[in-house]
Design an enzyme around this catalytic site. Structure first.
Site, PDB file in Angstrom:
ATOM      1  N   TYR A 165      10.284  -4.964  11.950  1.00  0.00           N
ATOM      2  CA  TYR A 165      10.117  -4.103  10.781  1.00  0.00           C
ATOM      3  C   TYR A 165       8.642  -3.886  10.479  1.00  0.00           C
ATOM      4  O   TYR A 165       8.210  -2.774  10.190  1.00  0.00           O
ATOM      5  CB  TYR A 165      10.826  -4.705   9.568  1.00  0.00           C
ATOM      6  CG  TYR A 165      10.671  -3.874   8.317  1.00  0.00           C
ATOM      7  CD1 TYR A 165      11.369  -2.684   8.160  1.00  0.00           C
ATOM      8  CD2 TYR A 165       9.816  -4.281   7.288  1.00  0.00           C
ATOM      9  CE1 TYR A 165      11.223  -1.916   7.018  1.00  0.00           C
ATOM     10  CE2 TYR A 165       9.671  -3.523   6.142  1.00  0.00           C
ATOM     11  CZ  TYR A 165      10.371  -2.340   6.010  1.00  0.00           C
ATOM     12  OH  TYR A 165      10.215  -1.576   4.875  1.00  0.00           O
ATOM     13  N   SER A 169       2.487  -3.864  -3.655  1.00  0.00           N
ATOM     14  CA  SER A 169       3.372  -2.743  -3.340  1.00  0.00           C
ATOM     15  C   SER A 169       4.460  -2.578  -4.395  1.00  0.00           C
ATOM     16  O   SER A 169       4.914  -3.554  -5.001  1.00  0.00           O
ATOM     17  CB  SER A 169       4.021  -2.973  -1.974  1.00  0.00           C
ATOM     18  OG  SER A 169       5.060  -2.057  -1.726  1.00  0.00           O
ATOM     19  N   GLN A 208       0.247  -0.304  -6.221  1.00  0.00           N
ATOM     20  CA  GLN A 208       0.652   0.894  -5.476  1.00  0.00           C
ATOM     21  C   GLN A 208       1.977   1.413  -6.014  1.00  0.00           C
ATOM     22  O   GLN A 208       2.895   0.644  -6.295  1.00  0.00           O
ATOM     23  CB  GLN A 208       0.786   0.564  -3.990  1.00  0.00           C
ATOM     24  CG  GLN A 208       1.326   1.702  -3.129  1.00  0.00           C
ATOM     25  CD  GLN A 208       2.833   1.678  -2.982  1.00  0.00           C
ATOM     26  OE1 GLN A 208       3.445   0.630  -3.153  1.00  0.00           O
ATOM     27  NE2 GLN A 208       3.427   2.818  -2.683  1.00  0.00           N
ATOM     28  N   THR A 220       0.907   6.525  -3.410  1.00  0.00           N
ATOM     29  CA  THR A 220       1.297   6.885  -2.045  1.00  0.00           C
ATOM     30  C   THR A 220       2.081   8.190  -2.058  1.00  0.00           C
ATOM     31  O   THR A 220       3.138   8.276  -2.683  1.00  0.00           O
ATOM     32  CB  THR A 220       2.147   5.768  -1.417  1.00  0.00           C
ATOM     33  OG1 THR A 220       1.372   4.559  -1.383  1.00  0.00           O
ATOM     34  CG2 THR A 220       2.559   6.132   0.002  1.00  0.00           C
ATOM     35  N   ARG A 277      12.643   5.166  11.767  1.00  0.00           N
ATOM     36  CA  ARG A 277      12.098   4.003  12.465  1.00  0.00           C
ATOM     37  C   ARG A 277      13.194   3.408  13.344  1.00  0.00           C
ATOM     38  O   ARG A 277      13.990   2.580  12.907  1.00  0.00           O
ATOM     39  CB  ARG A 277      11.559   3.004  11.445  1.00  0.00           C
ATOM     40  CG  ARG A 277      10.450   3.629  10.594  1.00  0.00           C
ATOM     41  CD  ARG A 277      10.162   2.873   9.317  1.00  0.00           C
ATOM     42  NE  ARG A 277       9.302   3.657   8.438  1.00  0.00           N
ATOM     43  CZ  ARG A 277       9.052   3.345   7.167  1.00  0.00           C
ATOM     44  NH1 ARG A 277       9.595   2.263   6.630  1.00  0.00           N
ATOM     45  NH2 ARG A 277       8.271   4.117   6.433  1.00  0.00           N
ATOM     46  N   LYS A 302      -3.102   8.031  -1.592  1.00  0.00           N
ATOM     47  CA  LYS A 302      -2.941   7.428  -0.259  1.00  0.00           C
ATOM     48  C   LYS A 302      -2.027   8.292   0.615  1.00  0.00           C
ATOM     49  O   LYS A 302      -0.903   8.600   0.225  1.00  0.00           O
ATOM     50  CB  LYS A 302      -2.369   6.017  -0.378  1.00  0.00           C
ATOM     51  CG  LYS A 302      -2.240   5.267   0.945  1.00  0.00           C
ATOM     52  CD  LYS A 302      -1.739   3.848   0.700  1.00  0.00           C
ATOM     53  CE  LYS A 302      -1.679   3.027   1.976  1.00  0.00           C
ATOM     54  NZ  LYS A 302      -0.657   3.508   2.920  1.00  0.00           N
ATOM     55  N   HIS A 362       0.244   6.083   7.200  1.00  0.00           N
ATOM     56  CA  HIS A 362       1.248   5.075   6.836  1.00  0.00           C
ATOM     57  C   HIS A 362       1.469   4.094   7.984  1.00  0.00           C
ATOM     58  O   HIS A 362       2.580   3.621   8.218  1.00  0.00           O
ATOM     59  CB  HIS A 362       2.569   5.754   6.450  1.00  0.00           C
ATOM     60  CG  HIS A 362       3.323   5.045   5.362  1.00  0.00           C
ATOM     61  ND1 HIS A 362       3.315   5.470   4.048  1.00  0.00           N
ATOM     62  CD2 HIS A 362       4.112   3.938   5.380  1.00  0.00           C
ATOM     63  CE1 HIS A 362       4.072   4.674   3.319  1.00  0.00           C
ATOM     64  NE2 HIS A 362       4.554   3.724   4.102  1.00  0.00           N
TER      65      HIS A 362
END
Length: 396
Positions: A24, A106, A127, A155, A164, A251, A275
């Site tokens: 991950y 985060s 963030q 972000t 992914r 970002k 990213h």
């Protein structure tokens, strides 16, 4: 295992972590072309060696958003740190704080704002994603302000999650994911004891404080998946600018025109970022995008950069290409997974030593002296050339 370089932590983390967690953090979007180019393009930027410059008074210190940094590095916002080490966000924040650099929490951290902020002395950064649930965004901002967070990192390159593919193979998602994760956990005893048993609760603290505690990881994933907002525009960010009175960083910038828009919007900084190769595969690496963006807005806005930075030489390269400061993501997560706070502390010491060697041998006594002159010009100009329009006769 002997840790003599930042790269050693990746191999160590792979041994310790269940595969679903290692892949991950280690994986990227689609075929992972951009993920690979982030590292490879940066490693190909050639430093220009200079000698006999009397480097005895070298300094890595810098200032960003009126904060003094011991070196031009901050820890990037990385989700699920608390799944890589026991209460991982707290451990990483303490290591950054002790080294005199910022830690960025985060939105999708395991440890909530209220657990991390009191654990460190300097104000942390926070963030935030753009989500459909504006109530959650306001709640998170209010809590960040109440906790004394100094800088908001917003972000914007995730209006929808990237594909992914590694996650389906590793057990993070895909068929029978929960059972696969369980079987992996029980066959990795060091992680199972440190994090699986003693690192609870395993929820997303900033979200559970707003929603209540969902029953499992899939509930969080479902809520997040339904809340990413593809309709977002600069206009939608105006209420955040009005609400947040501290420094605000955008970002996910890869194009000079978007960087100019950030200046016009009134942002205090941007992060040149793809990213970590986890969103749109096939876009430019940050190293290749950075020079043209620096040409467009350097001096008008603080320029941060991430994606592909693995050691102190990479930090110097990014600064020379136009960044004011860099963000470390995977590099610190590998170290955190290997040895917790001590691992991150050692990584930061390694990066500082590598930066000092690079600066000494390129003749840069201070961060402000790391410029394009620190690079071999034929190679340092190559990344910017990648943004030039392709001649019609050369189209392939």
């Amino acid at each position: 295992m002997i840790i003599s370089a930042a790269s050693d932590y990746r191999a160590a983390a792979q041994r310790i972590l269940p595969p679903f967690l290692f892949h991950y953090m280690d994986g990227g979007a689609y075929s992972e072309y951009t993920l690979r180019r982030n590292v490879e393009d940066l490693s190909e930027v050639a430093l220009r060696q200079r000698i006999l410059k009397n480097m005895s008074d070298l300094s890595l210190e810098t200032t960003l958003f009126n904060e003094k940094l011991s070196m031009p590095v901050a820890l990037a916002p990385v989700g699920l740190c608390g799944m890589y080490a026991r209460r991982g966000e707290v451990q990483a924040a303490k290591a950054a704080d002790a080294h005199g650099i910022p830690f960025t929490l985060s939105t999708v951290s395991v440890c909530p704002i209220e657990e991390v902020a009191p654990a460190i002395k300097r104000p942390m950064w926070f963030q935030l994603y753009v989500l459909r649930d504006r109530g959650f965004m306001r709640n998170a901002l209010e809590r960040a302000k109440a906790a004394g967070c100094s800088t908001l990192v917003f972000t914007v390159d995730m209006p929808t999650p990237g594909a992914r593919y590694r996650d389906a193979h590793s057990g993070m998602s895909g068929p029978n994911a929960a059972m696969r994760r369980y079987l992996q956990a029980v066959t990795h005893p060091q992680w199972a004891w440190d994090v699986g048993l003693n690192g609870r609760p395993h929820d997303l603290g900033n979200i559970s404080a707003y929603l209540g505690k969902p029953t499992g990881l899939e509930d969080y994933i479902g809520w997040l998946g339904n809340n990413f907002d593809p309709s977002i525009s600069w206009k939608d960010l105006e209420w955040i600018r009005d609400f947040w009175d501290g420094p605000m960083v955008i970002k996910g910038i890869l194009d000079p025109e978007d960087a100019r828009d950030a200046v016009r919007f009134g942002a205090d900084g941007i992060v040149v970022s793809n990213h970590g190769g986890r969103q749109l595969d096939g876009v430019l690496s940050s190293a290749r995008a950075l020079p043209a963006i620096a040409d467009a807005v350097k001096g008008d806005i603080a320029i941060l950069a991430d994606s592909g930075i693995r050691n102190g030489l990479d930090v110097v390269r990014m600064i020379a290409l136009g960044a004011d400061t860099v963000l470390l993501g995977r590099a610190f997560l590998y170290a955190l997974a290997t040895a917790g706070q001590a691992g991150v502390a050692n990584l930061l010491n390694l990066i500082e030593k590598e930066m000092k060697v690079a600066m000494t041998l390129t003749g840069a006594k201070s961060i402000s002296e790391i410029t394009q002159d620190s690079l071999v010009q034929e190679l340092s100009k190559a990344p910017a050339a990648a943004l030039a329009p392709m001649a019609k006769g050369n189209a392939a």
